[in-house]
Motif scaffolding. Structure first.
Motif, mmCIF file in Angstrom:
data_model
loop_
_atom_site.group_PDB
_atom_site.id
_atom_site.type_symbol
_atom_site.label_atom_id
_atom_site.label_comp_id
_atom_site.label_asym_id
_atom_site.label_seq_id
_atom_site.Cartn_x
_atom_site.Cartn_y
_atom_site.Cartn_z
ATOM 1 N N ILE A 6 -1.288 -2.424 1.576
ATOM 2 C CA ILE A 6 -0.802 -2.143 1.851
ATOM 3 C C ILE A 6 -0.580 -1.054 1.242
ATOM 4 O O ILE A 6 -0.427 -0.890 -0.303
ATOM 5 C CB ILE A 6 0.181 -2.795 2.462
ATOM 6 C CG1 ILE A 6 -0.446 -3.898 2.925
ATOM 7 C CG2 ILE A 6 1.248 -1.555 3.389
ATOM 8 C CD1 ILE A 6 0.966 -4.720 3.755
ATOM 9 N N SER A 8 1.903 3.510 1.333
ATOM 10 C CA SER A 8 2.442 3.958 1.974
ATOM 11 C C SER A 8 2.491 5.790 1.602
ATOM 12 O O SER A 8 2.426 6.235 0.327
ATOM 13 C CB SER A 8 4.248 3.831 2.092
ATOM 14 O OG SER A 8 5.071 4.378 2.485
ATOM 15 N N LYS A 10 3.567 9.231 1.540
ATOM 16 C CA LYS A 10 5.022 10.034 1.657
ATOM 17 C C LYS A 10 4.290 11.477 1.926
ATOM 18 O O LYS A 10 4.241 12.184 0.768
ATOM 19 C CB LYS A 10 5.981 9.491 0.299
ATOM 20 C CG LYS A 10 6.249 8.317 1.393
ATOM 21 C CD LYS A 10 6.878 7.193 -0.614
ATOM 22 C CE LYS A 10 7.060 6.424 0.063
ATOM 23 N NZ LYS A 10 7.738 5.903 -1.441
ATOM 24 N N TYR A 17 4.280 6.614 6.429
ATOM 25 C CA TYR A 17 3.314 6.175 7.293
ATOM 26 C C TYR A 17 2.013 4.848 6.475
ATOM 27 O O TYR A 17 2.085 5.666 5.132
ATOM 28 C CB TYR A 17 2.086 7.255 7.874
ATOM 29 C CG TYR A 17 1.247 7.845 7.693
ATOM 30 C CD1 TYR A 17 0.507 7.190 7.998
ATOM 31 C CD2 TYR A 17 1.631 8.775 6.808
ATOM 32 C CE1 TYR A 17 -0.535 7.803 7.262
ATOM 33 C CE2 TYR A 17 0.708 10.223 7.198
ATOM 34 C CZ TYR A 17 -0.867 9.319 6.261
ATOM 35 O OH TYR A 17 -1.997 10.069 6.312
ATOM 36 N N SER A 18 2.228 4.218 7.220
ATOM 37 C CA SER A 18 1.155 2.838 6.525
ATOM 38 C C SER A 18 -0.282 2.785 7.023
ATOM 39 O O SER A 18 -0.559 3.121 7.791
ATOM 40 C CB SER A 18 2.009 1.569 6.612
ATOM 41 O OG SER A 18 3.229 1.266 5.967
ATOM 42 N N TYR A 20 -3.250 -0.176 6.256
ATOM 43 C CA TYR A 20 -2.954 -1.370 6.422
ATOM 44 C C TYR A 20 -5.004 -1.481 6.034
ATOM 45 O O TYR A 20 -5.414 -0.911 6.772
ATOM 46 C CB TYR A 20 -2.674 -1.864 7.066
ATOM 47 C CG TYR A 20 -1.295 -1.910 6.947
ATOM 48 C CD1 TYR A 20 -0.335 -3.158 6.654
ATOM 49 C CD2 TYR A 20 -0.695 -0.853 7.636
ATOM 50 C CE1 TYR A 20 0.451 -3.093 6.816
ATOM 51 C CE2 TYR A 20 1.131 -0.856 7.971
ATOM 52 C CZ TYR A 20 2.177 -2.378 7.494
ATOM 53 O OH TYR A 20 2.671 -2.509 7.416
ATOM 54 N N LEU A 168 0.327 5.765 11.835
ATOM 55 C CA LEU A 168 -0.718 4.025 11.312
ATOM 56 C C LEU A 168 -1.753 4.504 11.305
ATOM 57 O O LEU A 168 -2.438 5.225 11.350
ATOM 58 C CB LEU A 168 0.072 3.528 12.477
ATOM 59 C CG LEU A 168 -0.458 2.137 12.089
ATOM 60 C CD1 LEU A 168 0.501 1.351 10.858
ATOM 61 C CD2 LEU A 168 -0.424 1.186 12.947
ATOM 62 N N LYS A 231 -4.499 8.991 -0.643
ATOM 63 C CA LYS A 231 -2.831 9.359 -0.860
ATOM 64 C C LYS A 231 -2.415 9.916 -1.870
ATOM 65 O O LYS A 231 -1.396 11.019 -1.641
ATOM 66 C CB LYS A 231 -2.615 7.680 -0.886
ATOM 67 C CG LYS A 231 -1.052 7.824 -0.984
ATOM 68 C CD LYS A 231 -1.165 6.140 -1.047
ATOM 69 C CE LYS A 231 0.342 5.362 -2.498
ATOM 70 N NZ LYS A 231 1.563 6.276 -2.499
#
Length: 368
Positions: A6, A8, A10, A17-18, A20, A168, A231
Protein backbone atom coordinates in the motif's frame (compact mmCIF):
# COMPACT_ATOMS: atom_id res chain seq x y z
CA UNK A 1 -5.27 -9.93 0.77
CA UNK A 2 -2.00 -11.80 0.24
CA UNK A 3 1.30 -10.01 -0.46
CA UNK A 4 -0.37 -6.61 -0.34
CA UNK A 5 1.59 -3.38 -0.80
CA UNK A 6 0.00 0.00 0.00
CA UNK A 7 1.25 3.45 -0.94
CA UNK A 8 -0.40 6.79 -0.22
CA UNK A 9 0.06 9.58 -2.75
CA UNK A 10 -0.29 13.05 -1.27
CA UNK A 11 -0.89 15.99 -3.58
CA UNK A 12 -1.98 19.54 -2.81
CA UNK A 13 -4.80 19.91 -5.32
CA UNK A 14 -6.91 16.97 -4.16
CA UNK A 15 -7.18 14.66 -1.19
CA UNK A 16 -4.44 12.03 -0.85
CA UNK A 17 -5.33 8.69 -2.35
CA UNK A 18 -4.16 5.14 -1.84
CA UNK A 19 -2.55 2.74 -4.28
CA UNK A 20 -3.14 -0.91 -3.39
CA UNK A 21 -0.86 -3.43 -5.12
CA UNK A 22 -1.49 -7.17 -4.90
CA UNK A 23 -3.41 -10.15 -6.18
CA UNK A 24 -7.22 -9.85 -6.33
CA UNK A 25 -7.32 -6.37 -4.75
CA UNK A 26 -10.02 -5.36 -7.25
CA UNK A 27 -12.41 -7.78 -5.52
CA UNK A 28 -12.50 -5.36 -2.59
CA UNK A 29 -13.83 -2.48 -4.70
CA UNK A 30 -17.23 -2.57 -3.01
CA UNK A 31 -15.68 -2.06 0.44
CA UNK A 32 -13.60 0.84 -0.79
CA UNK A 33 -16.64 2.46 -2.42
CA UNK A 34 -18.62 2.18 0.81
CA UNK A 35 -15.89 4.18 2.53
CA UNK A 36 -15.20 6.72 -0.22
CA UNK A 37 -18.87 7.47 -1.06
CA UNK A 38 -18.06 8.68 -4.58
CA UNK A 39 -21.56 8.38 -6.01
CA UNK A 40 -24.42 6.03 -6.79
CA UNK A 41 -23.83 5.46 -10.53
CA UNK A 42 -20.59 3.90 -11.66
CA UNK A 43 -19.60 4.25 -15.30
CA UNK A 44 -17.05 1.55 -16.11
CA UNK A 45 -14.82 2.22 -19.11
CA UNK A 46 -13.12 -0.90 -20.41
CA UNK A 47 -12.10 -2.49 -23.69
CA UNK A 48 -13.40 -5.51 -25.56
CA UNK A 49 -10.39 -7.66 -24.70
CA UNK A 50 -10.67 -7.17 -20.93
CA UNK A 51 -14.43 -7.58 -20.93
CA UNK A 52 -14.31 -10.83 -22.90
CA UNK A 53 -11.55 -12.28 -20.69
CA UNK A 54 -13.06 -11.23 -17.37
CA UNK A 55 -16.81 -11.02 -17.90
CA UNK A 56 -17.51 -13.49 -15.09
CA UNK A 57 -14.89 -11.90 -12.83
CA UNK A 58 -16.53 -8.51 -13.45
CA UNK A 59 -19.67 -9.67 -11.68
CA UNK A 60 -17.60 -10.17 -8.52
CA UNK A 61 -15.92 -6.76 -8.80
CA UNK A 62 -18.83 -4.55 -9.85
CA UNK A 63 -21.74 -5.43 -7.60
CA UNK A 64 -25.06 -3.67 -8.17
CA UNK A 65 -26.81 -2.84 -4.92
CA UNK A 66 -29.20 -0.37 -3.30
CA UNK A 67 -26.22 1.92 -2.80
CA UNK A 68 -25.03 1.98 -6.41
CA UNK A 69 -25.45 0.59 -9.89
CA UNK A 70 -22.91 0.14 -12.65
CA UNK A 71 -22.99 0.50 -16.42
CA UNK A 72 -20.31 -0.55 -18.91
CA UNK A 73 -18.83 1.41 -21.80
CA UNK A 74 -16.98 -1.23 -23.83
CA UNK A 75 -14.51 0.32 -26.26
CA UNK A 76 -12.11 -0.92 -28.96
CA UNK A 77 -8.73 -2.14 -27.73
CA UNK A 78 -6.59 0.33 -29.67
CA UNK A 79 -4.70 3.60 -29.20
CA UNK A 80 -7.18 5.25 -31.56
CA UNK A 81 -9.85 4.95 -28.84
CA UNK A 82 -8.14 7.95 -27.18
CA UNK A 83 -9.91 10.27 -29.59
CA UNK A 84 -12.36 13.14 -29.86
CA UNK A 85 -14.83 10.71 -31.40
CA UNK A 86 -15.09 8.47 -28.33
CA UNK A 87 -14.79 11.41 -25.96
CA UNK A 88 -17.86 13.15 -27.43
CA UNK A 89 -19.73 9.86 -27.86
CA UNK A 90 -19.46 9.00 -24.18
CA UNK A 91 -20.16 12.57 -23.02
CA UNK A 92 -23.32 12.69 -25.13
CA UNK A 93 -24.48 9.41 -23.58
CA UNK A 94 -23.79 10.78 -20.09
CA UNK A 95 -25.78 13.90 -20.97
CA UNK A 96 -28.95 11.78 -20.99
CA UNK A 97 -28.66 10.96 -17.29
CA UNK A 98 -30.86 12.70 -14.70
CA UNK A 99 -29.94 14.59 -11.55
CA UNK A 100 -30.55 11.41 -9.53
CA UNK A 101 -27.40 9.76 -10.89
CA UNK A 102 -24.32 10.89 -9.01
CA UNK A 103 -21.71 9.69 -11.46
CA UNK A 104 -18.28 8.31 -10.74
CA UNK A 105 -16.01 6.56 -13.22
CA UNK A 106 -13.98 3.36 -13.13
CA UNK A 107 -11.15 2.94 -15.65
CA UNK A 108 -10.74 -0.82 -16.01
CA UNK A 109 -8.05 -1.45 -18.61
CA UNK A 110 -4.67 -0.30 -19.83
CA UNK A 111 -3.25 3.16 -20.43
CA UNK A 112 -5.66 4.08 -23.21
CA UNK A 113 -8.70 3.44 -21.03
CA UNK A 114 -7.11 5.21 -18.06
CA UNK A 115 -6.16 8.27 -20.10
CA UNK A 116 -9.54 8.59 -21.82
CA UNK A 117 -11.60 7.78 -18.71
CA UNK A 118 -9.57 10.09 -16.51
CA UNK A 119 -9.97 12.94 -18.99
CA UNK A 120 -13.74 12.39 -19.21
CA UNK A 121 -13.90 12.42 -15.40
CA UNK A 122 -11.93 15.68 -15.31
CA UNK A 123 -14.37 17.55 -17.58
CA UNK A 124 -17.75 15.91 -16.90
CA UNK A 125 -19.68 18.39 -14.71
CA UNK A 126 -16.39 20.27 -14.21
CA UNK A 127 -14.83 17.30 -12.46
CA UNK A 128 -16.08 13.91 -11.27
CA UNK A 129 -14.34 11.24 -9.19
CA UNK A 130 -12.77 8.22 -10.80
CA UNK A 131 -10.95 5.02 -9.86
CA UNK A 132 -8.12 3.37 -11.75
CA UNK A 133 -8.03 -0.44 -12.05
CA UNK A 134 -5.08 -0.90 -14.45
CA UNK A 135 -4.78 -4.26 -16.19
CA UNK A 136 -1.44 -4.05 -18.05
CA UNK A 137 2.06 -3.90 -16.64
CA UNK A 138 2.60 -0.58 -18.42
CA UNK A 139 -0.45 1.05 -16.85
CA UNK A 140 0.20 -0.51 -13.43
CA UNK A 141 3.71 0.92 -13.13
CA UNK A 142 3.12 4.23 -14.86
CA UNK A 143 0.01 5.72 -16.44
CA UNK A 144 -2.52 4.90 -13.69
CA UNK A 145 -0.58 6.97 -11.15
CA UNK A 146 -0.18 10.73 -11.04
CA UNK A 147 -3.34 12.13 -12.62
CA UNK A 148 -2.17 12.84 -16.17
CA UNK A 149 -5.13 12.34 -18.50
CA UNK A 150 -5.37 12.97 -22.24
CA UNK A 151 -6.64 12.12 -25.68
CA UNK A 152 -4.78 12.19 -28.99
CA UNK A 153 -5.40 14.40 -31.99
CA UNK A 154 -4.66 13.43 -35.58
CA UNK A 155 -1.64 15.74 -35.40
CA UNK A 156 -0.11 14.24 -32.28
CA UNK A 157 -0.32 12.21 -29.09
CA UNK A 158 -1.74 13.50 -25.77
CA UNK A 159 -2.27 17.04 -27.11
CA UNK A 160 -5.58 17.56 -25.25
CA UNK A 161 -5.58 16.68 -21.57
CA UNK A 162 -5.64 17.69 -17.93
CA UNK A 163 -4.26 16.87 -14.50
CA UNK A 164 -6.96 15.05 -12.55
CA UNK A 165 -6.05 12.71 -9.73
CA UNK A 166 -7.98 9.46 -9.15
CA UNK A 167 -9.71 8.76 -5.86
CA UNK A 168 -8.18 5.29 -5.66
CA UNK A 169 -5.87 2.98 -7.60
CA UNK A 170 -6.34 -0.79 -7.36
CA UNK A 171 -3.34 -2.47 -8.97
CA UNK A 172 -4.50 -6.07 -9.24
CA UNK A 173 -1.55 -8.13 -10.48
CA UNK A 174 -3.82 -11.13 -11.09
CA UNK A 175 -4.85 -9.44 -14.35
CA UNK A 176 -1.30 -9.89 -15.60
CA UNK A 177 -1.73 -13.69 -15.67
CA UNK A 178 -3.57 -13.49 -19.00
CA UNK A 179 -1.33 -10.76 -20.39
CA UNK A 180 0.72 -11.91 -23.41
CA UNK A 181 4.50 -11.65 -23.16
CA UNK A 182 4.44 -8.80 -25.69
CA UNK A 183 2.51 -6.70 -23.17
CA UNK A 184 4.94 -7.55 -20.37
CA UNK A 185 7.68 -6.23 -22.65
CA UNK A 186 5.71 -3.01 -23.08
CA UNK A 187 5.76 -2.42 -19.34
CA UNK A 188 9.42 -3.33 -19.03
CA UNK A 189 10.41 -0.42 -21.27
CA UNK A 190 8.92 2.00 -18.72
CA UNK A 191 10.57 0.10 -15.87
CA UNK A 192 13.95 0.51 -17.58
CA UNK A 193 13.22 4.24 -17.77
CA UNK A 194 12.59 4.40 -14.01
CA UNK A 195 15.86 2.60 -13.36
CA UNK A 196 17.85 4.93 -15.61
CA UNK A 197 16.45 8.18 -14.22
CA UNK A 198 16.19 7.32 -10.54
CA UNK A 199 17.32 3.90 -9.31
CA UNK A 200 20.56 2.14 -10.27
CA UNK A 201 19.57 -0.95 -8.27
CA UNK A 202 16.28 -1.22 -10.19
CA UNK A 203 18.14 -1.00 -13.51
CA UNK A 204 20.55 -3.72 -12.38
CA UNK A 205 17.61 -5.82 -11.14
CA UNK A 206 16.03 -5.68 -14.62
CA UNK A 207 19.38 -6.49 -16.26
CA UNK A 208 19.68 -9.64 -14.13
CA UNK A 209 16.02 -10.67 -13.98
CA UNK A 210 14.48 -9.66 -17.32
CA UNK A 211 13.80 -13.28 -18.29
CA UNK A 212 12.07 -14.04 -14.97
CA UNK A 213 9.99 -10.85 -15.35
CA UNK A 214 8.94 -11.95 -18.84
CA UNK A 215 7.82 -15.19 -17.19
CA UNK A 216 5.76 -13.06 -14.75
CA UNK A 217 7.65 -14.04 -11.61
CA UNK A 218 9.02 -11.09 -9.56
CA UNK A 219 6.28 -8.72 -10.73
CA UNK A 220 5.16 -7.44 -7.32
CA UNK A 221 8.67 -6.20 -6.50
CA UNK A 222 9.06 -4.58 -9.93
CA UNK A 223 5.66 -2.83 -9.82
CA UNK A 224 6.09 -1.60 -6.25
CA UNK A 225 9.59 -0.20 -7.02
CA UNK A 226 8.35 1.73 -10.07
CA UNK A 227 5.17 3.02 -8.41
CA UNK A 228 7.15 4.19 -5.38
CA UNK A 229 9.48 6.21 -7.62
CA UNK A 230 6.60 7.82 -9.49
CA UNK A 231 4.70 8.59 -6.30
CA UNK A 232 7.71 10.41 -4.83
CA UNK A 233 8.21 12.47 -8.00
CA UNK A 234 4.51 13.38 -8.40
CA UNK A 235 4.27 14.48 -4.76
CA UNK A 236 7.08 16.98 -5.33
CA UNK A 237 5.76 18.34 -8.63
CA UNK A 238 2.17 17.29 -9.35
CA UNK A 239 1.54 19.54 -12.35
CA UNK A 240 5.04 19.54 -13.82
CA UNK A 241 5.65 23.16 -12.83
CA UNK A 242 9.03 22.75 -11.10
CA UNK A 243 10.83 20.61 -13.65
CA UNK A 244 10.92 17.64 -11.26
CA UNK A 245 8.12 15.57 -12.79
CA UNK A 246 9.45 16.38 -16.26
CA UNK A 247 12.17 13.74 -15.85
CA UNK A 248 9.46 11.06 -16.16
CA UNK A 249 9.33 12.03 -19.85
CA UNK A 250 12.82 10.64 -20.45
CA UNK A 251 12.71 9.03 -23.90
CA UNK A 252 9.07 9.99 -24.39
CA UNK A 253 9.40 13.06 -26.60
CA UNK A 254 10.96 11.06 -29.40
CA UNK A 255 8.80 8.02 -28.51
CA UNK A 256 5.62 10.02 -29.08
CA UNK A 257 7.05 11.22 -32.38
CA UNK A 258 7.67 7.60 -33.39
CA UNK A 259 4.13 6.58 -32.44
CA UNK A 260 2.60 9.47 -34.36
CA UNK A 261 4.85 9.01 -37.42
CA UNK A 262 3.92 5.32 -37.56
CA UNK A 263 0.20 6.12 -37.26
CA UNK A 264 0.36 4.19 -33.95
CA UNK A 265 1.41 0.93 -35.62
CA UNK A 266 4.42 1.01 -33.30
CA UNK A 267 3.29 0.45 -29.72
CA UNK A 268 4.07 2.79 -26.85
CA UNK A 269 6.49 0.42 -25.12
CA UNK A 270 8.50 -0.23 -28.28
CA UNK A 271 8.56 3.49 -29.04
CA UNK A 272 9.76 4.29 -25.50
CA UNK A 273 12.65 1.83 -25.80
CA UNK A 274 13.74 3.51 -29.04
CA UNK A 275 13.18 6.99 -27.59
CA UNK A 276 15.39 6.14 -24.62
CA UNK A 277 18.21 4.90 -26.86
CA UNK A 278 17.93 8.03 -29.01
CA UNK A 279 17.96 10.28 -25.92
CA UNK A 280 21.07 8.51 -24.64
CA UNK A 281 22.91 9.13 -27.91
CA UNK A 282 21.84 12.79 -27.81
CA UNK A 283 23.12 12.95 -24.20
CA UNK A 284 26.46 11.61 -25.41
CA UNK A 285 26.62 14.05 -28.32
CA UNK A 286 25.84 16.98 -26.00
CA UNK A 287 28.68 15.96 -23.69
CA UNK A 288 26.26 15.36 -20.80
CA UNK A 289 26.68 11.58 -20.74
CA UNK A 290 30.35 10.61 -20.45
CA UNK A 291 30.06 6.83 -20.13
CA UNK A 292 29.07 5.20 -23.43
CA UNK A 293 28.86 1.87 -21.60
CA UNK A 294 25.46 2.98 -20.26
CA UNK A 295 24.15 3.13 -23.84
CA UNK A 296 25.55 -0.32 -24.60
CA UNK A 297 24.03 -1.77 -21.42
CA UNK A 298 20.65 -0.22 -22.22
CA UNK A 299 20.71 -1.49 -25.81
CA UNK A 300 21.68 -4.92 -24.52
CA UNK A 301 18.82 -5.13 -22.01
CA UNK A 302 16.27 -3.93 -24.58
CA UNK A 303 17.57 -6.49 -27.09
CA UNK A 304 17.29 -9.27 -24.48
CA UNK A 305 13.75 -8.16 -23.63
CA UNK A 306 12.96 -8.57 -27.33
CA UNK A 307 12.84 -5.06 -28.76
CA UNK A 308 14.27 -4.07 -32.13
CA UNK A 309 16.92 -1.36 -31.92
CA UNK A 310 16.04 0.18 -35.30
CA UNK A 311 12.84 0.86 -37.23
CA UNK A 312 11.94 1.58 -40.85
CA UNK A 313 10.53 5.09 -40.55
CA UNK A 314 12.11 8.14 -42.12
CA UNK A 315 14.01 10.39 -39.75
CA UNK A 316 12.36 13.55 -41.03
CA UNK A 317 8.89 12.08 -40.50
CA UNK A 318 9.68 11.37 -36.84
CA UNK A 319 11.27 14.82 -36.46
CA UNK A 320 8.16 16.57 -37.82
CA UNK A 321 6.03 14.74 -35.22
CA UNK A 322 8.54 15.46 -32.44
CA UNK A 323 8.40 19.21 -33.13
CA UNK A 324 4.69 19.20 -32.20
CA UNK A 325 5.39 17.70 -28.79
CA UNK A 326 3.93 19.67 -25.88
CA UNK A 327 7.26 19.48 -24.02
CA UNK A 328 8.80 21.87 -26.56
CA UNK A 329 8.01 25.23 -24.95
CA UNK A 330 8.17 28.77 -26.35
CA UNK A 331 9.62 27.49 -29.59
CA UNK A 332 12.59 25.86 -27.82
CA UNK A 333 13.69 22.27 -28.18
CA UNK A 334 13.56 20.58 -24.80
CA UNK A 335 14.60 17.04 -23.91
CA UNK A 336 15.35 15.03 -20.80
CA UNK A 337 18.88 13.69 -21.10
CA UNK A 338 21.07 11.58 -18.83
CA UNK A 339 24.34 12.36 -17.06
CA UNK A 340 24.58 8.97 -15.38
CA UNK A 341 22.22 6.29 -14.08
CA UNK A 342 20.03 8.09 -11.56
CA UNK A 343 21.04 11.58 -12.80
CA UNK A 344 18.72 12.99 -15.48
CA UNK A 345 19.00 16.54 -16.76
CA UNK A 346 16.55 18.80 -18.60
CA UNK A 347 18.23 20.43 -21.59
CA UNK A 348 16.81 23.22 -23.73
CA UNK A 349 17.91 24.74 -27.04
CA UNK A 350 19.41 21.55 -28.40
CA UNK A 351 20.36 21.93 -32.05
CA UNK A 352 17.96 20.30 -34.47
CA UNK A 353 20.92 18.60 -36.15
CA UNK A 354 21.83 16.93 -32.83
CA UNK A 355 18.31 15.62 -32.29
CA UNK A 356 18.18 14.38 -35.89
CA UNK A 357 21.46 12.57 -35.35
CA UNK A 358 19.98 10.90 -32.27
CA UNK A 359 16.90 9.83 -34.25
CA UNK A 360 19.11 8.43 -37.05
CA UNK A 361 20.62 6.03 -34.51
CA UNK A 362 17.28 4.20 -34.33
CA UNK A 363 16.16 4.26 -37.97
CA UNK A 364 17.05 2.29 -41.08
CA UNK A 365 15.81 5.21 -43.21
CA UNK A 366 17.83 8.13 -41.86
CA UNK A 367 17.48 10.56 -44.75
CA UNK A 368 14.60 12.12 -46.65
Amino acid sequence: MKSLKILSLKVKAENPYSIYIGEDVSLYLDEFLNTLNLGNYGVILTNKTIFSLYQNYAQKIFKNSKRRTFTFKILPDTEKTKSLFYLTKILNELGKLTYKERVFFVCWGGGVIGDLGGFIASIYKRGSPYIQIPTTLLSQIDSSIGGKTAIDLKTGKNLVGSFWQPALVLTDISFLKTLPSSQIKEGLSEAVKYGLIKDKKLFEFIEKNHQRILEKKPLLKLIYSCVKIKKQIVEKDEREEKGIRTILNFGHTIAHGIESASNYRISHGKAVSLGIISALYISLKEGILKDKEIILRTEKVFKKIGFLLKIKIRTDKIWEAVKKDKKFIKGKTRLILLENIGKPRIKEDIKASTILEGIRKITYLPYT
